[in-house]
Design an enzyme around this catalytic site. Structure first.
Site, PDB file in Angstrom:
ATOM      1  CG  ASP A 115     103.751   6.742  43.308  1.00 28.04           C
ATOM      2  OD1 ASP A 115     104.700   6.532  42.455  1.00 28.04           O
ATOM      3  OD2 ASP A 115     102.824   6.397  43.034  1.00 28.04           O
ATOM      4  CB  CYS A 425      71.125 -15.624  21.705  1.00 28.16           C
ATOM      5  SG  CYS A 425      71.382 -14.173  22.626  1.00 28.16           S
TER       6      CYS A 425
END
Ligand code: IVH
Length: 667
Positions: A115, A425
């Site tokens: 990698d 709310c």
């Protein structure tokens, strides 16, 4: 005398090169550090005294010193291809079957998929001449100055031949850990993983920096094996190893699919113990003639595949489960986790979706849980490790009241989610806030749904004007878990920049019922300023094509509402632009949705003009470079932002490139 010096220089070069080879390629020490230093210093001294005898490939160059001002492009003699990814046993079997159906009975070489980033290394007369990145596969960048600092790359081969080899440039796990420790001490952002660290390091202009990063290589490909009478890939690996390259000893010649699967299983187990990161296994047909017969697609060889390991799983502790209220009133339980690194990023939270999900997984607070993450995918809690329970864990309890307004939660018929049913709310404000910030509205980069919810729940933003007061809480925000100095600075920059938006974006952002982005643009064009629109009568609005009675009523009523008028006044005082700027948002695939940083002076446009244009094409503009930046536009005297961009491997547009894009936008 000079002849003697030349001879000694050669002797010292050979001793040092050999010691480097023994240590960095074969991993064995053949001379002491003191001896090595003594020879190196002697060589340095002679080279200083007799610069005419100093070779550009001297091992003294390993410490770096060469600084370039930009990366030259290098065309690869043969394209540098990448490999098709597969993720399952079935796909590997299908690969083998396809080859067999073409009439071959192949042996394979299994290799670790390192990698890092691929590099190509060119030698003439046995001496390193150039090193290049893959780039787009056809044209790469010249990184010779940095390649010379990689100790496992031979400066001189054991045979004086011309050759090109390819392999992976990578950073070892320990090196990354040490580097990040240093960066942490110096308050620098941490490098996310070995791959990013390697690619950032190799793209340094100053080779001294690259040298400090202690990069390494595994060489795995010989593009021209026929030139050396080589018949198989495995032979090519041995040939390159004999020349002095570092070739991975784990590579294995295998005869059939069973041996391939065994290799994969073996290295899936060995992976954590390796000193470097691998993300899969590469499987290559061994016989080179068979490779040639199988051929290539436009992107990949047909004789090799890359099997990618499945997502990584790690264990951590579930510290708590907290609830957030979404913009539709939906309640989400979230796992608060003991921070843990998975696939190179730190995970502290993961969504648990809804009550049923938590019950099904039987999660208890205090449990050790496994977390899975694949690549850039959102992390998930896989399961609780029940065998590790101590008895001190607490049962999960679904809340019955909204954590914001305390009203009773309800469920919609047939759905698993709980909702706060209270239309008033405050959490519902979140919806309007999210809408205000989204790309087609004020386009505030970094102020996405999750952050808005967080800031709302923490009390930093209750309404739209609060967004423009966030600056006051800069230090508090920077101290919040999971945010950090730089990300808050970028966010505040983005908020500031949004003040310059053209009227239609603000108009759409205000969220007047029925007013989409297209109608907002139509109104902005027609009325030019918000004040003009506010003072228009419902009757006049109705006369406008595409508006109609309902929209006209909505608009009119919106501007009669005192709360809305006071919001608009506040925004005016905060210096938000309220006029139509005449630049309609357009789409352009080079700009739309991308994040830009403009630095230095572009001769034909100001930074403001460039940023405005980017905004009008639905791009984002920010003041500082981060891993999220897509493109940095660089003019004269750019400063350190360019270095940062290069370190992070971010695309750079110089004046010439910007000019051609700009001209295209105009035409
Ligand atoms: S072979 C034509 N072998 O993986 C052959 N690649 O997904 C091309 N990589 O671009 C490459 N380890 O950067 C090969 N043992 C290995 C590899 C490897 C890592 C990388 C390489 C390549 C990418 C393809």
């Amino acid at each position: 005398m000079k002849e003697q010096v030349a001879k000694r220089i050669e002797e010292l070069t050979n001793i040092i090169n050999k010691a480097n080879y023994d240590y960095y390629v074969l991993s064995k020490s053949t001379i002491s550090d003191q001896e090595f230093d003594k020879y190196l210093r002697e060589l340095e001294k002679l080279e200083k005294e007799y610069p005419e005898l100093s070779s550009p490939n001297s091992p003294t160059k390993r410490v770096g010193g060469e600084v370039i001002d930009k990366f030259k492009k290098l065309k690869h003699k043969l394209p540098m291809l990448s490999l098709p990814d597969v993720f399952s046993e079935e796909e590997i079997i299908a690969f083998d079957e396809r080859i067999r159906k073409s009439g071959f009975n192949p042996e394979y070489v299994c290799e670790l998929k390192i990698d890092g980033l691929s590099g190509s290394f060119h030698y003439e007369n046995g001496k390193l001449t150039t090193g290049a990145t893959r780039g787009d596969g056809i044209i790469g960048e010249d990184i010779t100055h940095n390649v010379k600092t990689i100790k496992s790359v031979p400066l001189k081969l054991k045979d004086n031949i011309e050759i090109e080899v390819r392999g992976e440039i990578y950073m070892g796990k320990e090196t990354l850990a040490r580097l990040n420790q240093e960066r942490k001490e110096n308050n620098l952002p941490l490098l996310q993983n070995c791959r990013n660290a390697a690619s950032g390091s190799i793209r340094q202009l100053d080779s001294k920096i690259a040298a400090k990063r202690k990069l390494d290589t595994w060489i795995y490909h010989l593009p021209n094996p026929e030139d050396y009478g080589i018949k198989t890939h495995y032979e090519a690996l041995q040939f390159m190893s004999k020349l002095g390259f570092k070739v991975n000893p784990e590579s294995r010649l295998v005869k059939n699919i069973d041996e391939i699967l065994k290799f994969i299983e073996e290295y899936a187990g060995k992976r954590p113990k390796l000193s470097y990161d691998i993300d899969g296994i590469v499987i290559k047909v061994n016989d080179l003639e068979t490779q040639q017969k199988l051929g290539y697609t436009s992107k990949y060889p047909k004789w090799a595949i890359a099997y990618k390991f499945p997502a990584e799983e790690v264990l951590t502790k579930l510290i708590d489960i907290v609830f957030t209220v979404g913009r539709t009133g939906r309640i989400t339980p979230n796992a608060v986790l003991e921070p843990v690194i998975v696939m190179g990023s730190t995970i502290k939270r993961a969504t648990l979706h809804n009550e049923d999900y938590v019950i099904e997984k039987d999660l208890k607070i205090g449990d050790i849980v496994s977390i899975r993450k694949a690549g850039d995918v959102i992390p998930e809690v896989v399961e609780a490790k029940k065998e590790r329970r101590t008895g001190a864990e607490k049962d999960f309890e679904m809340i019955s009241n909204c954590p914001i307004c305390d009203s009773i939660l309800g469920k919609k018929p047939g759905q698993v989610d709980h909702y706060c049913m209270n239309k008033l709310c405050p959490a519902r404000h979140i919806e309007s806030l999210i809408h205000f910030c989204e790309r087609k509205a004020m386009n505030i980069d970094g102020l996405g749904e999750r952050i808005i919810e967080d800031f709302f729940n923490l009390g930093f933003i209750k309404n739209i004007s609060d967004i423009y007061h966030l600056e006051t809480y800069k230090t508090d925000l920077q101290e919040l878990e999971g945010y950090g100095k730089k990300s808050i600075e970028n966010l505040l920059d983005a908020i500031e920049l949004s003040k310059k938006n053209s009227l239609e974006k603000l108009l759409f952002g205000l969220g007047i019922e029925g007013i989409g982005d297209k109608t907002a643009l139509l109104l902005a064009k027609k009325f030019k300023t918000l004040d003009n629109l506010i003072s228009t009568t419902e009757e006049d609005l109705k006369q406008i094509k595409d508006i109609g009675a309902i929209l006209a009523k909505n608009i009119h009523e919106f501007f009669l509402n005192v709360d809305n008028l006071s919001l608009i006044n506040n925004l005016k005082e905060l210096n938000l632009n309220m006029t139509y700027l005449g630049l309609e948002e357009k789409e352009n695939n080079l700009i739309t949705g991308k994040r830009f940083v403009v630095t230095g002076t572009i001769s034909f446009m100001s930074r403001d003009e460039i940023e405005n244009l980017i905004l009008n094409y639905g791009g984002f503009a920010s003041g500082s470079v981060s891993s999220k930046t897509d493109v940095v536009i660089v003019g004269e005297k750019p400063g350190s932002k360019v270095d940062k961009a290069k370190e992070l491997e971010i695309e750079i547009w110089d004046e010439e490139k910007w000019k051609s894009i700009y001209e295209n936008l105009q035409s």
